[in-house]
Design a protein around this motif. Sequence first.
Motif, short mmCIF file in Angstrom:
data_model
loop_
_atom_site.label_atom_id
_atom_site.label_comp_id
_atom_site.label_asym_id
_atom_site.label_seq_id
_atom_site.Cartn_x
_atom_site.Cartn_y
_atom_site.Cartn_z
N ALA A 1 0.70 -1.30 0.11
CA ALA A 1 -0.10 -0.04 -0.03
C ALA A 1 0.84 1.44 0.28
O ALA A 1 0.56 2.27 -0.56
CB ALA A 1 -0.83 -0.01 1.13
N SER A 2 1.96 1.48 0.89
CA SER A 2 2.69 2.40 0.70
C SER A 2 3.42 2.69 -0.52
O SER A 2 3.48 3.76 -0.96
CB SER A 2 4.07 2.16 1.88
N PHE B 1 0.71 4.16 -2.92
CA PHE B 1 0.44 5.54 -2.67
C PHE B 1 1.58 6.43 -2.99
O PHE B 1 1.44 7.63 -3.33
CB PHE B 1 0.07 5.68 -1.25
N HIS C 1 -6.22 6.27 -4.03
CA HIS C 1 -6.72 6.68 -2.72
C HIS C 1 -7.28 5.40 -1.72
O HIS C 1 -7.12 5.16 -0.48
CB HIS C 1 -8.02 7.44 -2.67
N ARG D 1 -4.63 1.72 9.52
CA ARG D 1 -5.64 2.12 8.58
C ARG D 1 -6.26 0.95 8.09
O ARG D 1 -7.15 1.16 7.28
CB ARG D 1 -4.82 2.92 7.45
N PRO E 1 -7.25 2.61 3.06
CA PRO E 1 -7.17 3.84 2.39
C PRO E 1 -5.83 4.61 2.80
O PRO E 1 -4.88 4.38 3.48
CB PRO E 1 -8.26 4.58 3.25
N ARG E 2 -5.75 5.53 1.65
CA ARG E 2 -4.29 6.54 1.87
C ARG E 2 -4.45 7.03 3.16
O ARG E 2 -3.29 7.22 3.98
CB ARG E 2 -4.36 7.49 0.70
N THR E 3 -5.45 7.61 3.64
CA THR E 3 -5.71 8.26 4.94
C THR E 3 -7.17 8.02 5.08
O THR E 3 -8.12 7.67 4.12
CB THR E 3 -5.34 9.68 5.03
N HIS F 1 -9.39 10.10 3.06
CA HIS F 1 -9.55 9.76 1.61
C HIS F 1 -10.76 8.56 1.64
O HIS F 1 -11.24 8.48 0.47
CB HIS F 1 -8.28 8.98 0.91
#
Length: 365
Positions: free
Chosen positions: A114-115, A118, A125, A142, A326-328, A331
């Motif tokens: 995921a990192s 992104f 997102h 997250r 999610p990215r954050t 998002h």
Amino acid sequence: MNDSSILPGAGQLIELSGQSDHPDHPDHPYQFIDAPFADSLWHMLELLYASVYSSRVLLEPLCRHEPRSGVTRAWVERTDGKISTLLLFTQEGPLIRVLNEVLTLPVSVINRFASAIFVNHPGAHLVQLHAIVLHRDQTHPRMWCSAFSEDYVLDLPAQRDAWFSSLSRHSREKMRYYLRRGFRLQPEMQFTATFGADIVEDEVKIVLRQNRQRMEHKGKTFSMSDAEGVQICRQMQQVGILFALRLKGQICAGLLCSLTGRDLYVHVIAHDPAHNELRPGLLCCCLAIQHAIELRLARFHFLWGHYDYKRRLGARAKPLHRLLVPRTAGHLFRHPVHLSRWVAAITRDAARRWRRPALAGEMSC
């Protein structure tokens, strides 16, 4: 084989010097590759995961014919110079959808993937994975997850007697009784195993038809679509094994299975309802397990569906999770359609676990 050979294959290689930003894993280089993929990449994918749901026969058609998605890409991660992770994915607007399914992934790998997404895909997102056996080597603040199904897996011993001895006394007695009774009532009954290109499409269709008849006999709906039927026929002739009980050469019970590495995946178990008194489906399954042991296979995957015979034959449920990263948190709420779909899915998952309280503990996230 030198695993580095997959990188300069048929796909376009994008050189990246990115590193995982997780402090516990400071040295994890990764690369992205665009489809079409080299033969050696497909081989490495199957070598890493031994899952038919993470194999060429099922995933390559998605790389060619996925109208909603753009180019399929592969994320390749190395550990100590060797390829340790290989995930295929597509991007649908803000959503990255991983194609690999029915495999075990550590949380730390999902975190690094995921990192990397992104960092290198600004428009992404959300990262979504499906049917993952989750290995919790770390936490991910997250990551949202929900246990929605299961793969019933039988770990195969080296000897048939060892498998039989591992069953409960009641199960052993039942198996012996059904085997003796079946072959006494039908002494001409034969068990056969047919592999790959030797499998006749008409016989695959016979097993599918018997499965439809069995479901209708139980008052249930046969859920396989015509397109899925075509796919299973193609799949059987590439990586399949057809186990069958035959009376006068005609199939009275059959298992449609896929072989990837040393793992066998059962897609369909069926029998002719006219022979219900013989318990031919159970007999065929028992004999197929013994044959898989003789082939020195490692695991027998019954896949999803809570049926008592799977546990009686020694299989244990491994929860399959759907995952969303999610990215954050912000998002996630920027995409109400994806959020509503996720909430609807995990609500169904919770209702299913509530209906199966005995499994809720092992499947809980």
